[in-house]
Scaffold this motif. Structure first.
Motif, mmCIF file in Angstrom:
data_model
loop_
_atom_site.group_PDB
_atom_site.id
_atom_site.type_symbol
_atom_site.label_atom_id
_atom_site.label_comp_id
_atom_site.label_asym_id
_atom_site.label_seq_id
_atom_site.Cartn_x
_atom_site.Cartn_y
_atom_site.Cartn_z
ATOM 1 N N CYS A 59 32.353 42.580 18.821
ATOM 2 C CA CYS A 59 31.165 42.781 18.064
ATOM 3 C C CYS A 59 30.134 42.319 18.570
ATOM 4 N N GLY A 60 28.899 42.892 18.779
ATOM 5 C CA GLY A 60 27.764 42.448 19.783
ATOM 6 C C GLY A 60 27.316 40.937 19.290
ATOM 7 N N TYR A 61 27.303 40.596 18.212
ATOM 8 C CA TYR A 61 26.832 39.216 17.686
ATOM 9 C C TYR A 61 27.533 38.072 18.524
ATOM 10 N N PRO A 62 28.750 38.243 18.613
ATOM 11 C CA PRO A 62 29.492 36.871 19.125
ATOM 12 C C PRO A 62 29.475 37.315 20.680
ATOM 13 N N LEU A 63 29.286 38.404 20.997
ATOM 14 C CA LEU A 63 29.224 38.548 22.347
ATOM 15 C C LEU A 63 28.057 38.017 22.969
ATOM 16 N N MET A 64 26.923 38.063 22.325
ATOM 17 C CA MET A 64 25.601 37.382 22.827
ATOM 18 C C MET A 64 25.697 35.845 22.792
ATOM 19 N N HIS A 65 26.845 35.273 22.085
ATOM 20 C CA HIS A 65 26.867 33.848 21.861
ATOM 21 C C HIS A 65 28.012 33.373 23.042
ATOM 22 N N ALA A 66 28.620 34.317 23.311
ATOM 23 C CA ALA A 66 30.075 33.900 24.589
ATOM 24 C C ALA A 66 29.467 33.521 25.710
ATOM 25 N N ALA A 67 30.251 32.521 26.192
ATOM 26 C CA ALA A 67 29.932 31.660 27.318
ATOM 27 C C ALA A 67 31.274 31.382 28.096
ATOM 28 N N PRO A 68 31.814 31.957 29.217
ATOM 29 C CA PRO A 68 31.090 32.931 30.008
ATOM 30 C C PRO A 68 30.928 34.426 29.315
ATOM 31 N N THR A 115 32.567 39.757 5.525
ATOM 32 C CA THR A 115 33.733 39.801 6.472
ATOM 33 C C THR A 115 33.952 38.274 6.864
ATOM 34 N N THR A 116 33.063 38.119 8.234
ATOM 35 C CA THR A 116 32.820 36.677 8.641
ATOM 36 C C THR A 116 31.627 36.341 9.203
ATOM 37 N N GLU A 117 31.001 35.218 9.259
ATOM 38 C CA GLU A 117 29.836 34.790 9.361
ATOM 39 C C GLU A 117 29.323 35.252 10.885
ATOM 40 N N ASP A 118 30.340 35.518 11.745
ATOM 41 C CA ASP A 118 29.902 35.776 13.117
ATOM 42 C C ASP A 118 30.028 37.305 13.253
ATOM 43 N N SER A 119 30.158 38.179 12.145
ATOM 44 C CA SER A 119 30.172 39.596 12.217
ATOM 45 C C SER A 119 28.769 40.293 12.167
ATOM 46 N N GLN A 120 28.359 40.966 13.009
ATOM 47 C CA GLN A 120 27.030 41.582 12.793
ATOM 48 C C GLN A 120 27.007 42.693 11.376
ATOM 49 N N SER A 121 27.780 43.450 11.508
ATOM 50 C CA SER A 121 27.673 44.365 10.363
ATOM 51 C C SER A 121 28.231 43.937 9.112
ATOM 52 N N GLY A 122 29.166 42.639 9.102
ATOM 53 C CA GLY A 122 29.846 42.062 7.905
ATOM 54 C C GLY A 122 29.031 41.037 7.342
ATOM 55 N N TYR A 123 28.087 40.369 8.117
ATOM 56 C CA TYR A 123 27.340 39.202 7.695
ATOM 57 C C TYR A 123 25.835 39.284 8.042
ATOM 58 N N GLN A 124 25.537 39.285 9.411
ATOM 59 C CA GLN A 124 24.337 39.047 10.091
ATOM 60 C C GLN A 124 23.365 40.391 9.799
ATOM 61 N N ALA A 125 23.812 41.503 9.789
ATOM 62 C CA ALA A 125 23.044 42.531 9.433
ATOM 63 C C ALA A 125 22.428 42.728 7.969
ATOM 64 N N PRO A 126 23.374 42.251 7.019
ATOM 65 C CA PRO A 126 22.786 42.323 5.666
ATOM 66 C C PRO A 126 22.202 40.984 5.215
ATOM 67 N N ARG A 127 22.391 39.805 6.176
ATOM 68 C CA ARG A 127 21.426 38.587 6.072
ATOM 69 C C ARG A 127 20.064 39.142 6.458
ATOM 70 N N ARG A 128 19.847 39.707 7.631
ATOM 71 C CA ARG A 128 18.592 40.158 7.832
ATOM 72 C C ARG A 128 17.945 41.087 6.926
#
Length: 268
Positions: A59-68, A115-128
């Motif tokens: 998923c792209g949302y957790p991807l952008m929070h991943a380190a490394p 779905t889960t809070e770190d999911s783009q389609s299942g949480y972050q997209a509807p939040r926005r």
């Protein structure tokens, strides 16, 4: 290394097609990699942090929070016309087909699945999407939140079983369900869709050798023209894969920050 398509293996049939496709990519690339099963409810976050990750959807949302940051290999181009040959997707807000809800505004005050809070389609997209409706962080938009439900299929089940009135459904997963489970999706209706965003990419672990990355990218790029994969592409509703830059997914973080700015820090 290991490979996995859990995110879009919506059932045993699609899982088998993904296994065929990934095995073809691995053979074409000539890399030492094994396609593994990783069924829910095993956490995807654990899969994505594996040092031996060779080729898996993330998923792209957790991807952008991943380190490394994992190495982005490529993203798929879904074949249904509504994707316009682009590596994009969105969230369909679904209700039961017989629901009285007709618009996103109608959904306010009901029960919303996720779905889960770190999911783009299942949480972050509807939040926005719902953030402009927020009047005060202390006043919830929904009667209750139903989740975490982990998978899109569980969101569908929650809506059909009456545990929630509305649910977010990854548009590509929705199309796969329409193709392979039409009796299920016939019971659903979409009342709204969120903005188009980059579709989840296939990634490899940070530190994967450059030559291995190049081989995998070349093999993924060859999927679209492989005659032997014609039936696989058809079953998975894909045209092929395109290399994409990880920076493309920054728009997901920007959207989350905008939801914060609008006073809607979480679905509630």
């Amino acid at each position: 290394m290991i490979a996995n398509a859990r995110m879009y293996a919506i059932d045993a049939v699609t899982a088998a097609y993904w296994r065929t496709l990934l095995n073809w990519v691995i053979a074409r690339a000539g890399v030492d990699c094994e396609v593994i099963d990783y069924p829910p409810p095993q956490p995807l976050a654990t899969l994505w942090t594996r040092a031996d990750l060779g080729c898996a959807f993330m998923c792209g949302y957790p991807l952008m929070h991943a380190a490394p940051l994992p190495v982005v290999l490529a993203a798929m181009r879904p074949s249904p016309e509504r994707y316009r040959h682009q590596c994009v997707y969105w969230t369909d807000l679904i209700v039961r087909a017989d629901s009285t809800l007709r618009t996103a505004a109608d959904a306010l005050g009901t029960r919303l699945a996720y779905t889960t809070e770190d999911s783009q389609s299942g949480y972050q997209a509807p939040r926005r999407f719902f953030a402009p409706f927020a009047g005060s962080p202390s006043v919830p938009l929904f009667a209750s939140m139903v989740g975490p439900l982990i998978t899109p299929r569980n969101v569908v089940r929650a809506v059909l079983d009456g545990d929630a009135e509305v649910g977010p459904l990854d548009s590509y997963a929705h199309d796969l369900m329409r193709r392979h489970q039409p009796e299920l999706t016939a019971q659903l209706r979409t009342i709204a869709t969120t903005a188009r965003t980059p579709i989840p990419p296939l990634v490899a672990a940070a530190g994967t050798p450059t030559d291995t990355v190049s081989r995998l990218r070349d093999a993924l790029g060859a999927v679209s023209a492989a005659d032997e994969l014609s039936s696989v592409r058809d079953a998975l509703l894909i045209e092929g894969f395109t290399w994409v830059d990880a920076a493309n997914y920054q728009v997901l973080i920007d959207a989350a920050h905008e939801a914060d700015r609008l006073g809607y820090p979480r679905l509630a």
